[in-house]
Write a protein that holds these residues in place. Structure first.
Motif, PDB file in Angstrom:
ATOM      1  N   VAL A 447       0.830  -1.208   0.000  1.00 16.11           N
ATOM      2  CA  VAL A 447       0.000   0.000   0.000  1.00 16.11           C
ATOM      3  C   VAL A 447       0.864   1.258   0.000  1.00 16.11           C
ATOM      4  CG1 VAL A 447      -1.701   1.314   1.327  1.00 16.11           C
ATOM      5  CG2 VAL A 447      -1.952  -1.155   1.081  1.00 16.11           C
ATOM      6  N   VAL A 451       1.078   4.223  -2.863  1.00 15.50           N
ATOM      7  CA  VAL A 451       0.835   5.634  -2.538  1.00 15.50           C
ATOM      8  C   VAL A 451       2.030   6.491  -2.938  1.00 15.50           C
ATOM      9  CG1 VAL A 451       0.492   7.252  -0.626  1.00 15.50           C
ATOM     10  CG2 VAL A 451      -0.778   5.114  -0.691  1.00 15.50           C
ATOM     11  N   ARG A 455       1.009   3.000  -9.623  1.00 15.28           N
ATOM     12  CA  ARG A 455       0.444   1.682  -9.884  1.00 15.28           C
ATOM     13  C   ARG A 455       1.528   0.660 -10.232  1.00 15.28           C
ATOM     14  NH1 ARG A 455      -2.656   3.176 -13.400  1.00 15.28           N
ATOM     15  NH2 ARG A 455      -4.673   3.177 -12.363  1.00 15.28           N
ATOM     16  N   CYS A 501      -5.292  -3.396  -3.492  1.00 16.11           N
ATOM     17  CA  CYS A 501      -4.883  -2.231  -2.712  1.00 16.11           C
ATOM     18  C   CYS A 501      -4.058  -1.260  -3.552  1.00 16.11           C
ATOM     19  CB  CYS A 501      -4.072  -2.682  -1.491  1.00 16.11           C
ATOM     20  SG  CYS A 501      -5.046  -3.569  -0.254  1.00 16.11           S
ATOM     21  N   THR A 505      -5.197   2.512  -4.455  1.00 16.30           N
ATOM     22  CA  THR A 505      -4.315   3.614  -4.096  1.00 16.30           C
ATOM     23  C   THR A 505      -3.955   4.452  -5.313  1.00 16.30           C
ATOM     24  OG1 THR A 505      -3.401   2.215  -2.348  1.00 16.30           O
ATOM     25  CG2 THR A 505      -2.160   4.185  -2.944  1.00 16.30           C
ATOM     26  N   LEU A 508      -6.820   6.603  -6.168  1.00 16.97           N
ATOM     27  CA  LEU A 508      -6.865   7.725  -5.237  1.00 16.97           C
ATOM     28  C   LEU A 508      -5.870   8.812  -5.626  1.00 16.97           C
ATOM     29  CD1 LEU A 508      -7.930   8.900  -2.569  1.00 16.97           C
ATOM     30  CD2 LEU A 508      -6.140   7.640  -1.389  1.00 16.97           C
ATOM     31  N   ARG A 509      -4.693   8.387  -6.060  1.00 13.02           N
ATOM     32  CA  ARG A 509      -3.701   9.359  -6.529  1.00 13.02           C
ATOM     33  C   ARG A 509      -4.231  10.145  -7.725  1.00 13.02           C
ATOM     34  NH1 ARG A 509       1.838   8.922  -5.967  1.00 13.02           N
ATOM     35  NH2 ARG A 509       2.047   9.077  -8.229  1.00 13.02           N
TER      36      ARG A 509
END
Length: 898
Positions: A447, A451, A455, A501, A505, A508-509
């Motif tokens: 994770v 972040v 990817r 995950c 993430t 989300l970025r």
């Protein structure tokens, strides 16, 4: 028998919105030239010949016809039609070492003919011309008020470009936007049967014989000609249908729906998107619907090749040229983003390209297509799937060389080190915890890696974590073999959880990046609006605009602002290379020019006009370090919004200055009128006594020095009394306006009364009168109009030498009664314009020898305007001297009984 309501009732009341739109369209067309297009299906149908024949008729009718550029292609009949028509010399241009000639736009604007002939509307201009396309030259001519006649073939219309290429097998690169065809004032179809056209081709009347043979084997085949002819007639029929609908709307015929259909078109950077956009453009025109082209910027599309991203921008630019609204929206799921946007914009249909995936038909777990996903999300939204012919990418298009995003090797290296560190830590933790608990440590590393690095490194962290866990912690250790099969399930589950995950993430970025971009644009616009709202001077607006725009767009910025003489001046603090001539063109035409546009694209900077509600307030100049940034629709809209804010601030500051100056001038005028009124009232009593005493003493005074002094006292007192009367009259006009007491008067009586009042003053001049019999009666205020003539006579006496002639004449010209006062003096002053002569307290000479305060002509002008007339002045011909003319409208004459 029951009565039925009549169906032939009066037309419905027109829609006010439609009337307002018509009025705005008429105002926009005021002063704009007309466009006539001779439209045909192919070369050789006779468009140029028909245009020249009509031009000959216009020439014989007395109109000034100028041939800007006509291509005869060696046709004798066409060349004969050029006889007696004036030809505009072509402009020579040097291109790649060759001397070429092109249409001279500046010369045509300077000549400003009644009709300008400009052949081949879709022609591309030689590099170095002001505009890359001839249709852009036509637009500038129309804005200048020049009527333009031109020719156009159906294959050059932008929306039909792909259809024509599919029929004839040839890609036509010279195109014209459809709105130019739709907005033309007149379209004349020139058509002949394909058989007749082929006969003309064989006879050498279209191309030379050797070229005609090749054309007949390729483009000029009968099937092609029939298809092109049908396209031309259908396109003309669509235009006629639009005219018919406009006619019905103008007269409120039939029912009018309160809303219009709106088409939402989804594009994704595929090869057939351009064809899809053209199909929807034709569909929207037939349905008379608005249409929006949208691209969803989803996370899975972030790592597409640069060419695909450039293709999206190219498609959006094509849609904008065809009249669509374009948008780029963020969204985690393409289907959900399209549905949400369709609901927001109240779109009635969602249009997509049909994408065939034959391999997916054989998969039992075939994923739902985009259209199926949309149907599940919103069953009430109509989805139209259009079949689009697969085309190869246009090899002629050269995208700018942009370096692809480098592989984040540092990220992969950091992930590898993090996984090794987690392995070492897990070795220590196994002394206390079970292996199942250690798995969570590797998930945490996955994770954090996604972040921190994205990817790709996140997926590598997931795979590497599984391998390291298997190698070091699963029996047999230090080996990739597995004794217990349940560990295989653990590995798969661990890898799946890690990948999920990582994907979440990365999404989300992406969403954080999109939100940051939107916040940046909104914040920049909010800061600009906040700072400009507190600006009180033009210098403050300029400083705020330059500082903000430079930081938001990463560019060297400048401002060109008009001065009092409407000349563009560079604002203080501007940077970069700025061409004032390009800025002048952008400001006058209200269009962007320079880098990245179709006008003067070779300029190193972008010129953005600052359009305010009243007028253009200047030009914003940007020299961008990354010009491709403005190809994103959101960035272009942000620039437009910033330019509008700056223009509004400049206009607000301008009107604040005007209001302050007007208030100061009004206050000064009020104080001056109050003072003049008080002084004039105080002067009237002693002046009346002096004038009465002088007139009473004159009959009893013997000839001699005493008599001469009494005459001088009387004349000066009369002049001073006239000055006081003018002061009082002007004060009354300034305070309460003009109140007329009209009565019917003959012109000769009015002139005689004024001459009698000025008898003593006119004794030193030769007086001539020209009052013909039969002059009409005028309905005037006798006292005020008499003062007009007295003031004009007084002006002639003061500014002309003694002994010169003064002529008072009257007559009827064009429905007006003209009263003129002509002198033989020095004429009009060179330092004053005709308009300045009629301003209060303006004197023709500055010498103290000329008595007066400069109120006579100003008062005369106000009185004449109150009567609905005009007061004019010009130099006498033949000179010397000046002529003042009072033009009063002649009313309907009363009957003798009245």
């Amino acid at each position: 028998m029951p009565l039925t309501p009549s169906t032939s009732s009066a037309p419905a009341r027109p829609d006010p919105d439609v009337l307002v739109a018509q009025l705005q369209a008429q105002q926009a067309q005021a002063g704009r030239g007309k466009l006539r297009i001779y439209f045909g299906s192919n070369a050789g149908v006779g468009k140029t010949y028909a245009m020249l024949a009509a031009a000959q008729r216009e020439r014989l009718a007395g109109r000034r016809v100028l041939v800007g550029l006509v291509e005869t292609h060696g046709r004798a009949e066409t060349e004969q039609q050029l006889h007696d028509l004036e030809l505009l010399p072509r402009r020579p241009l040097n291109y790649l070492g060759k001397q070429l000639t092109e249409f001279d736009l500046d010369a045509a604007l300077a000549r400003h003919p009644d009709v300008l002939l400009l052949d081949e509307l879709a022609h591309s201009n030689v590099a170095g011309s002001r505009h890359p396309k001839r249709w852009q030259d036509v637009q500038e001519l129309l804005e200048a008020g020049v009527e333009v006649w031109t020719t156009l073939n159906v294959q050059h219309l932008e929306s039909l470009n792909d259809v024509v290429s599919g029929i004839v097998g040839i890609q036509v690169h010279e195109t014209v936007p459809d709105h130019l065809f739709d907005d033309a004032d007149e379209v004349i179809v020139v058509d002949i049967p394909p058989e007749e056209l082929l006969k003309r081709l064989k006879a050498g009347k279209v191309y030379p014989l050797e070229q005609a043979e090749r054309a007949s084997r390729n483009f000029f085949r009968q099937g092609n000609l029939l298809a092109l002819r049908e396209l031309a007639l259908r396109r003309t029929a669509d235009r006629v249908d639009e005219d018919m609908r406009d006619y019905r709307r103008e007269r409120a015929i039939g029912d009018v729906w309160p809303t219009r259909e709106r088409l939402l078109v989804g594009v994704g950077g595929r090869a057939g998107d351009d064809a899809l956009v053209r199909q929807v453009a034709r569909l929207a025109r037939r349905l008379e619907a608005d249409w929006v082209v949208v691209y969803v910027d989803a996370p899975q599309r972030q790592h597409r090749p640069r060419a695909a991203q450039e293709a999206v921008l190219k498609t959006l630019a094509l849609a904008a040229r065809l009249g669509a609204e374009t948008a780029t929206i963020p969204g985690a799921q393409v289907a959900q983003a399209l549905v949400d946007f369709a609901r927001e914009r109240n779109a009635s249909h969602l249009v997509l390209a049909r994408v065939d995936q034959p391999w997916s038909r054989w998969l039992p777990w075939r994923p739902a297509s985009l259209s199926e996903q949309i149907a599940l999300l919103d069953p009430g939204l109509d989805v139209l799937l259009l079949s689009v012919k697969k085309v190869k990418p246009d090899s002629s298009v050269r995208f700018p060389v942009v370096r692809e995003q480098a592989i984040p090797w540092k990220g992969y290296g950091g992930v590898t080190l993090a996984c090794l560190a987690a392995t070492a830590l897990a070795e220590l933790l196994l002394q206390v915890f079970d292996p199942a608990n250690v798995v969570m440590l590797f998930l945490l590393v996955v994770v954090l890696s996604a972040v921190r690095w994205g990817r790709g490194p996140g997926a590598w962290a997931a795979l590497l974590s599984v391998l390291l866990f298997d190698f070091y912690f699963v029996p047999p250790r230090n080996s990739f073999s597995v004794n217990d099969t349940q560990y295989l399930f653990t590995f798969c589950l661990m890898l799946g959880v890690a990948l999920v995950c990582g994907q979440l993430t990365a999404r989300l970025r992406h969403e954080a990046r999109v939100a940051a971009e939107r916040e940046r644009r909104a914040g920049a616009l909010a800061r600009l609006a906040r700072d400009l709202s507190g600006a009180l001077t033009q210098q403050q607006v300029t400083q705020i605009a330059l500082t903000t725009i430079s930081g938001v767009f990463g560019a060297q910025t400048g401002l060109l602002l008009p001065d009092a003489d409407e000349q563009l001046q560079l604002a203080q603090g501007s940077a970069g290379a700025i061409d004032a001539s390009v800025g002048r063109w952008s400001m006058e035409h209200g269009q962007m020019a320079g880098q990245g546009t179709d006008t003067l694209a070779a300029a190193p900077a972008l010129y953005v006009p600052l359009m305010a509600p009243v007028r253009s307030r200047g030009v914003l100049v940007l020299q961008l370090s990354a010009p491709q940034k403005l190809r994103v629709p959101e960035e272009r809209r942000l620039l437009d919004a910033c330019a509008s804010q700056i223009a509004l601030a400049l206009e607000r500051v301008h009107f604040v200055d005007v209001a302050q100056q007007t208030q100061i001038a009004m206050e000064g005028e009020r104080m001056r009128n109050t003072l003049l009124s008080a002084v004039s009232h105080d002067l009237r009593t002693p002046l009346t006594g002096i004038l009465g005493a002088a007139q009473a003493a004159l009959p009893h005074a013997p000839q001699g020095p005493v008599h001469s002094m009494l005459v001088q006292i009387r004349n000066q007192a009369q002049a001073l009394q006239q000055l006081v009367d003018n002061l009082l009259a002007m004060a009354r006009l300034q305070q309460g306006g003009v109140h007329l007491k009209r009565e019917w008067l003959p012109v000769d009586e009015l002139v005689g009364s004024a001459l009698a009042q000025m008898r003593e003053r006119l004794a030193g001049h030769v007086l001539h009168t020209a009052l013909p019999t039969g002059l009409p009666l005028l309905e005037l205020d006798a006292v005020l109009m008499e003062r007009v003539l007295v003031n004009l006579l007084d002006n002639a006496i003061k500014y002309t030498p003694a002994g010169t002639a003064i002529t008072v004449a009257a007559g009827v010209e064009g429905g007006d009664c003209v009263l003129s006062v002509q002198d033989a003096g020095p004429g009009l002053p060179a330092h004053l314009s005709a308009q300045q002569l009629f301003e209060p307290f303006t004197r023709g000479q500055s010498e103290s020898a000329v008595f007066g305060m400069g109120l006579g002509l100003a008062l005369a002008l106000r009185i004449v305007q109150a009567h609905g007339g005009r007061l004019e002045v010009e130099a006498a011909e033949p000179g010397p001297g000046a002529v003042f003319r009072v033009r009063l409208p002649v009313p309907e004459q009363p009957s003798m009984d009245d």
